[in-house]
Design an enzyme around this catalytic site. Structure first.
Site, mmCIF file in Angstrom:
data_model
loop_
_atom_site.group_PDB
_atom_site.id
_atom_site.type_symbol
_atom_site.label_atom_id
_atom_site.label_comp_id
_atom_site.label_asym_id
_atom_site.label_seq_id
_atom_site.Cartn_x
_atom_site.Cartn_y
_atom_site.Cartn_z
ATOM 1 N N CYS A 121 -9.548 -2.563 -10.702
ATOM 2 C CA CYS A 121 -9.053 -1.445 -9.885
ATOM 3 C C CYS A 121 -7.707 -1.758 -9.238
ATOM 4 O O CYS A 121 -7.150 -0.919 -8.538
ATOM 5 C CB CYS A 121 -10.074 -1.027 -8.834
ATOM 6 S SG CYS A 121 -10.406 -2.308 -7.631
ATOM 7 N N GLU A 127 -11.208 -10.392 -5.860
ATOM 8 C CA GLU A 127 -9.784 -10.363 -5.520
ATOM 9 C C GLU A 127 -9.343 -11.641 -4.829
ATOM 10 O O GLU A 127 -8.226 -11.714 -4.310
ATOM 11 C CB GLU A 127 -9.441 -9.125 -4.696
ATOM 12 C CG GLU A 127 -10.291 -8.921 -3.464
ATOM 13 C CD GLU A 127 -9.969 -7.639 -2.714
ATOM 14 O OE1 GLU A 127 -8.918 -7.033 -2.950
ATOM 15 O OE2 GLU A 127 -10.796 -7.254 -1.868
ATOM 16 N N ASP A 170 -4.565 -8.265 -4.790
ATOM 17 C CA ASP A 170 -4.814 -9.425 -3.936
ATOM 18 C C ASP A 170 -5.055 -10.675 -4.769
ATOM 19 O O ASP A 170 -4.637 -11.764 -4.386
ATOM 20 C CB ASP A 170 -5.996 -9.157 -2.995
ATOM 21 C CG ASP A 170 -5.556 -8.343 -1.798
ATOM 22 O OD1 ASP A 170 -4.469 -8.642 -1.258
ATOM 23 O OD2 ASP A 170 -6.268 -7.399 -1.414
ATOM 24 N N HIS A 218 0.818 -1.215 0.000
ATOM 25 C CA HIS A 218 0.000 0.000 0.000
ATOM 26 C C HIS A 218 0.850 1.261 0.000
ATOM 27 O O HIS A 218 0.420 2.297 -0.490
ATOM 28 C CB HIS A 218 -1.008 -0.032 1.152
ATOM 29 C CG HIS A 218 -2.139 -0.942 0.845
ATOM 30 N ND1 HIS A 218 -2.152 -2.254 1.252
ATOM 31 C CD2 HIS A 218 -3.236 -0.777 0.076
ATOM 32 C CE1 HIS A 218 -3.229 -2.838 0.782
ATOM 33 N NE2 HIS A 218 -3.905 -1.971 0.061
HETATM 34 C C1 PEP Z 1 -6.528 -5.088 -4.918
HETATM 35 O O1 PEP Z 1 -6.388 -5.986 -4.085
HETATM 36 O O2 PEP Z 1 -6.190 -5.194 -6.121
HETATM 37 C C2 PEP Z 1 -7.137 -3.799 -4.528
HETATM 38 C C3 PEP Z 1 -7.438 -2.881 -5.419
HETATM 39 O O3 PEP Z 1 -7.302 -3.562 -3.193
HETATM 40 P P1 PEP Z 1 -6.085 -3.193 -2.214
HETATM 41 O O4 PEP Z 1 -4.878 -2.955 -3.061
HETATM 42 O O5 PEP Z 1 -6.489 -1.990 -1.446
HETATM 43 O O6 PEP Z 1 -5.982 -4.417 -1.381
HETATM 44 MG MG MG Z 2 -7.343 -5.866 -2.147
#
Ligand code: PEP
Ligand code: MG
Length: 542
Positions: A497, A426, A450, A187
């Site tokens: 996303c 995911e 994920d 993140h």
């Molecule tokens: C993902 O897992 O691709 C996602 C967009 O969520 P995060 O990166 O916040 O886990």
């Molecule tokens: Mg995720």
């Protein structure tokens, strides 16, 4: 001049001074003093100054990253003002006749140890804060610089950065990030992309680089310490070319996301807080495809209230002025932590009690958030998205809870808008049963970060796996294709996303699969638009 290679997280060139971000284990010198009253006054003055600095940092941070992320400074000011801490320092000065710096360091260590030994997670989490505030007072006493705030823009070098540390940095003063640890899908890496800041990981960062001149060449993945004049000139030229390319991209503002053969898709942006909305609009984002609402919950001391959340969601919806805003419900857990939730320490937190699992187990938290989102839906075009789905039963349960929330709001005559409900795909489980899930929801958004970690069984946070981690793995691409097919068979639109959505080497592949939406970090909107406009969506025969 020395060169080190690393892995690029976000491209660009930065030239400036390095600031090592982390705890410098400087030994505080102990010496005898004669005038204890004078020494206590020195401590009191330094403490007052440190509290003033913290209040200023808090006010600045509210403007830059929002109240929720600024709250940590308020907590520090409160801890520093604590009577027991002050008494402990004064007592050491009086009884042992020692200098204020040393007395503060001892009190900081003692309080930190005391917190670290507590049962309660929240108090254990305060152990590091106690060390921080003691260090702040010592810095004022010794005239050393404040490590958390800096006047000139700097290259942040660190062993590793936590998401909560990254969001607290003053965006305007950060030229680049360079870390020893970290991974491309962490993140913190995502935040660097959102902040549009060149970043490298895997660089053997040393604490004594602090204050040195350096170049971060995140095109070639090189960190250059103490560059010579010729290198500086060459890199400044690359920077100028980057600037020129950025200017050319600006010409794509207002243009359609349409392929050469006429297929138009939606191009939205991912955000972590209210402060990112400006970047979405200035990069001409068509909407917000992922609002990571958990950033409202981290870096603070207690759950955000319904009203606090409502105000944030409402502001985002209003600022986006009718453009779609997809708010993802709380996805806390793994690397995104909130001590006040008192979650047990787990051996495998990425596979643990997180995200929707917490929301279903603690419906009061979930319902508060849903009420806030539904109330905000009256002020724009708001959709809700649920993370970490693995089963049909979960989705049915979630829909029951959200219907209950809507009913209560209707009874109280609180207006809500038309809200689409979607889920993140995911987990491999959700991808495989996406034919069944598609019948229950309005949309799917594929979280490739994920999905990749769970499909390849590779921790997205683990720096050692960087060379094994292959987001282009055929298994991932096949799963994405399957999800699109299953979604479309039931009139469910499908977006991506995860970070892969911004990978321009795959844009044409996604278009040919039939993906309806890509949601990317704000800085990637125009590069992805450029790629869409030179792609062909119809799959060529043979
Ligand atoms: C993902 O897992 O691709 C996602 C967009 O969520 P995060 O990166 O916040 O886990
Ligand atoms: Mg995720």
């Amino acid at each position: 001049m020395q060169k080190f290679s690393g892995k690029t997280i976000f491209k660009g060139v930065a030239i400036g001074k390095v600031m090592f971000y982390g705890k410098k284990e400087e030994t505080v010198k102990r010496y005898k003093i004669e005038d204890t009253e004078k020494e206590i006054r020195r401590f009191e003055d330094a403490k007052a100054q440190a509290i003033e600095d913290l209040n200023r940092l808090h006010d600045d941070a509210v403007k830059k990253v929002g109240e929720e992320n600024a709250a940590i400074f308020e907590v520090h000011a409160m801890l520093l003002d604590d009577e027991d801490f002050g008494d402990s320092v004064r007592n050491s000065i009086e009884t042992q006749k020692i200098n204020a710096e040393y007395a503060t360091a001892i009190a900081g260590d003692n309080f930190s140890k005391m917190f670290a030994e507590m049962e309660d997670d929240y108090f254990r989490g305060r152990a590091a804060d106690m060390k921080d505030i003691a260090e702040r007072v010592i810095n004022v006493l010794t005239g050393a610089s404040d490590r958390a705030s800096f006047d000139e823009p700097v290259i942040i070098a660190a062993d590793d950065l936590l998401p909560s540390q990254t969001v607290q940095l003053d965006k305007d003063k950060v030229l680049a990030f360079v870390t020893r640890k970290g991974s491309s899908n962490s993140h913190t890496a995502i935040l660097a992309r959102t902040m549009n800041i060149p970043a490298l990981i895997g660089v053997p960062v040393e604490e004594d680089w602090d204050g040195h001149q350096a170049i971060v060449d995140a095109h070639s993945g090189t960190f250059i310490l103490d560059p010579d004049a010729e290198t500086l000139k060459a890199q400044a030229e690359i920077q100028r070319k980057d600037e020129e390319a950025r200017r050319l991209l600006q010409e794509l503002k207002g243009r359609e996301n349409t392929t050469l053969d006429g297929k138009t898709i939606n191009l939205y942006a991912n955000i972590g807080n209210l402060g990112d909305v400006g970047a979405v609009l200035s990069n001409d984002g068509g909407g917000i495809g992922l609002f990571r609402s958990e950033f409202i919950y981290i870096g603070r001391d207690e759950l955000p209230t319904e009203e606090e959340q409502f105000q944030i969601y409402k502001s985002v919806a209003e600022t986006m002025a009718g453009k779609k805003v997809i708010i993802r419900t709380l996805d806390i857990g793994a690397d995104k932590k909130a001590d006040y939730l008192h979650l047990d320490k787990e051996d495998n937190p990425a596979l643990g009690f997180r995200a929707i699992r917490i929301c279903l187990a603690r419906p009061e938290i979930f319902e508060t958030q849903l009420r806030a989102i539904y109330r905000a839906s009256a002020f724009g075009t708001v959709s809700i998205m649920y993370p970490m789905i693995t089963s049909v039963e979960e989705v049915k349960k979630i829909k029951e809870i959200s219907a209950g929330v809507r009913e209560k709001l209707a009874k109280a005559n609180i207006p809500i808008g038309r809200v689409e409900e979607g889920i993140m795909i995911e987990t491999p489980a959700a991808a495989v049963i996406s034919d069944e899930l598609a019948q229950l929801v309005d949309f799917f958004s594929i979280g490739t970060n994920d999905l990749t970690q769970y499909t390849l069984a590779m921790d997205r946070q683990n720096a050692k796996l960087e060379n094994f981690y292959n987001p282009h793995h055929e298994a991932i691409l096949r799963l994405i294709n399957l999800v699109v097919q299953n979604g479309h068979a039931h009139d469910t639109w499908v977006g991506i996303c995860g970070e892969l959505g911004a990978d321009t080497t795959l844009t044409e592949t996604f278009l040919q699969m039939g993906v309806d939406e890509l949601s990317v970090s704000p800085s990637m909107i125009l590069p992805v638009r450029k790629q869409i406009r030179s792609s062909i969506a119809k799959k060529q025969e043979g």
